[in-house]
Design a protein around this motif. Structure first.
Motif, PDB file in Angstrom:
ATOM      1  N   ILE A  32       0.791  -1.263   0.162  1.00  0.00           N
ATOM      2  CA  ILE A  32       0.036  -0.129  -0.053  1.00  0.00           C
ATOM      3  C   ILE A  32       0.948   1.170  -0.052  1.00  0.00           C
ATOM      4  CG2 ILE A  32      -1.939   1.225   1.286  1.00  0.00           C
ATOM      5  CD1 ILE A  32      -2.522  -1.263   2.597  1.00  0.00           C
ATOM      6  N   PRO A  33       0.705   2.177  -0.891  1.00  0.00           N
ATOM      7  CA  PRO A  33      -0.142   2.179  -2.154  1.00  0.00           C
ATOM      8  C   PRO A  33       0.457   1.105  -3.195  1.00  0.00           C
ATOM      9  CG  PRO A  33       1.392   3.792  -2.304  1.00  0.00           C
ATOM     10  CD  PRO A  33       1.547   3.309  -0.933  1.00  0.00           C
ATOM     11  N   SER A  34      -0.821   0.554  -3.897  1.00  0.00           N
ATOM     12  CA  SER A  34      -0.317  -0.163  -5.205  1.00  0.00           C
ATOM     13  C   SER A  34       0.510   0.439  -6.108  1.00  0.00           C
ATOM     14  CB  SER A  34      -1.558  -0.745  -5.706  1.00  0.00           C
ATOM     15  OG  SER A  34      -2.488  -1.451  -5.218  1.00  0.00           O
ATOM     16  N   THR A  35       1.464  -0.283  -6.691  1.00  0.00           N
ATOM     17  CA  THR A  35       2.453   0.354  -7.682  1.00  0.00           C
ATOM     18  C   THR A  35       1.775   0.753  -8.916  1.00  0.00           C
ATOM     19  OG1 THR A  35       3.967  -1.056  -6.558  1.00  0.00           O
ATOM     20  CG2 THR A  35       4.831   0.231  -8.114  1.00  0.00           C
ATOM     21  N   VAL A  36       0.984   1.705  -8.992  1.00  0.00           N
ATOM     22  CA  VAL A  36       0.049   2.253  -9.874  1.00  0.00           C
ATOM     23  C   VAL A  36       0.375   3.390 -10.595  1.00  0.00           C
ATOM     24  CG1 VAL A  36      -1.537   0.259  -9.819  1.00  0.00           C
ATOM     25  CG2 VAL A  36      -2.046   2.737  -8.780  1.00  0.00           C
TER      26      VAL A  36
END
Ligand SMILES: [Zn+2]
Length: 469
Positions: A100-104
């Motif tokens: 968290i956070p997603s790696t986006v």
């Protein structure tokens, strides 16, 4: 020009999947790259003499969930990279979800990179993620160093990483096409199958029937269609293939020349559904481990090259989320101990795959060269690292594993270095013992040290694999 500093030597050195093991001495320069290879065993003055043990390219595990930042009670970079180092894995590529956070986004990518300064005992890179609405983030993430991108076609298990539909996929692939970015698919779609509420959830079969092969087959039909639409500009990859029923479609797509690669995992090749005891939720993952005949068909596909590579998909969590009998007292109210349907899915296994694959593979005709191809060369190429990793050759990183493939090995608790020790492999006997692991010329794990605390290098020699790779 860097100076030659250290030599690694042995009587059985396997440089790559096209070679035979033989005597060699590998000279490594000050930058940790192979400078010269001589076809002789020269123990005098060598930093490491493997003797009769096998010295081969380090394992590149292209599918690991490190869960940092954000879910470090599940796993973290120090423990995950220790576990990798202890098992001859010299590079791990992290997945974009469960942290968290997603790696986006680039910001999330940079946050992960900064957080991993805690200490990497092996080299570490990451995949980015494709989620609804982030098509514009993909090229910047690729330029920042993401190895490619993963997407889900069904629920991922975590709210921060939603699946994409066909229109969102098309938007993402149009972006990736501009740079030749790779797209990885969790290939399961919801076909309406669900666990039968009348059946006992502590029986593995109840869960297995809720994730039928048809979910993978339908997803892979979609993957092949999208791959064809964007070929050859977006290389597509199927992560953790479990259903042998999808192999005909994969073979046809490859015969057609589509840029499609496929991985399976150590657990699909070494465990059958028939072997899963009731309530043993450490065996739960998605897609599920299937029956014996399915496993035989996966092996045939490994041996004929349809399946390109083998990875761990190391995906641990805390035992309470596994609803595991080992922590029955700590379960949340209403939870059923050993409930396969409700337990978190994911198998912990980073760093223990090499002997498992070898033990099962050797009796099925797998050669050591095939092991190098499946867990080092193909995975390195998949992560865009073929020019640096996966083989032992002049100019490439000096990443090695020294191991004894014929030595008996029991996977006892003291050999598990990842944070949460629940794994189906505990107490399993296999062949193959890792003695040393070398990352860019530095010994990061040495089992010959009598004190277990001394076996890992005091310094973390791992590097972040960023845009310079
Ligand atoms: Zn995964």
């Amino acid at each position: 020009m860097s100076q030659e500093t250290v030599a690694f030597t042995g009587r059985r050195v396997l440089l790559d999947s096209a070679s035979e093991p033989g005597p060699a001495t590998i000279y490594v320069d000050g930058a940790g790259r192979v400078a010269r290879i001589e076809p002789e065993h020269r123990p005098a003055g060598a930093a490491l003499d493997a003797g009769d043990r096998l010295l081969m390219p380090g394992v590149v595990d292209a599918h690991v969930h490190i869960n940092q930042p954000g879910r470090t009670q599940w796993e973290g970079v120090v423990t995950a990279s220790h576990a990798a180092a202890a098992g001859g894995v010299t590079t791990i590529i992290d997945m974009p979800l469960n942290c968290i956070p997603s790696t986006v986004t680039v910001a999330a990518y940079e946050q992960k990179r900064a957080s991993f300064a805690d200490g990497m005992w092996v080299d570490v890179g990451t995949w980015g993620g494709v989620v609804p609405g982030n098509a514009g983030d993909l090229v910047p993430m690729l330029e920042a160093g993401a190895r490619g991108f993963k997407c889900f076609l069904c629920d991922s298990g975590v709210a921060e990483f939603p699946p994409v539909d066909e229109a969102q996929l098309r938007a993402a692939m149009a972006e990736l096409a501009t740079k030749g970015g790779r797209l990885l698919f969790h290939a399961e779609v919801d076909t309406g199958a669900a666990a039968d509420a009348a059946r006992d959830p502590t029986e593995y079969a109840t869960f297995l029937h809720s994730r039928p092969p048809a979910m993978e087959v339908a997803a892979i039909d979609l993957v092949v269609r999208m791959c064809r639409e964007f070929a050859p500009r977006v290389p597509c990859h199927i992560v953790h293939l479990s259903a042998a029923d999808a192999l005909p479609a994969i073979r046809a797509a490859k015969a057609e020349g589509l840029p499609l690669t496929v991985e399976t995992c150590f657990h699909y090749l070494t465990i059958s559904a028939e072997d899963v005891p009731p309530r043993s939720t450490e065996y739960k993952c998605c897609p599920p481990i299937r029956g014996d005949a399915n496993r035989d068909a996966l092996w045939a596909a490994v041996l004929d090259g349809t399946i390109d590579m083998v990875v761990s998909d190391h995906s641990p969590c805390t035992p309470d989320l596994k609803l595991h009998p080992c922590c029955a007292g700590a379960l949340r109210p209403g939870a059923t101990e050993g409930d396969f349907v409700s337990a978190w899915g994911g198998i912990a296994s980073v760093g223990i795959g090499l002997p498992l694959l070898w033990t099962e593979g050797a009796r099925r005709g797998l050669r050591l060269q095939d092991v190098v191809r499946l867990v080092s060369e193909a995975t390195a190429a998949h992560a865009g690292l073929a020019a640096r990793k996966g083989r032992i050759a002049v100019g490439l990183d000096a990443d090695f594993v020294v191991w004894a493939p014929d030595a008996e090995n029991r996977i006892t608790a003291d050999k598990l270095h990842f944070r949460n020790k629940l794994t189906p492999y505990r107490e399993r006997s296999c062949l193959g013992l890792v003695h040393q692991t070398v990352v860019r010329g530095a010994v990061v794990y040495d089992a010959s040290k009598p004190d277990p605390d001394d076996r890992f290098s005091a310094q973390s020699h791992g590097q972040w694999i960023g845009s310079e790779y």
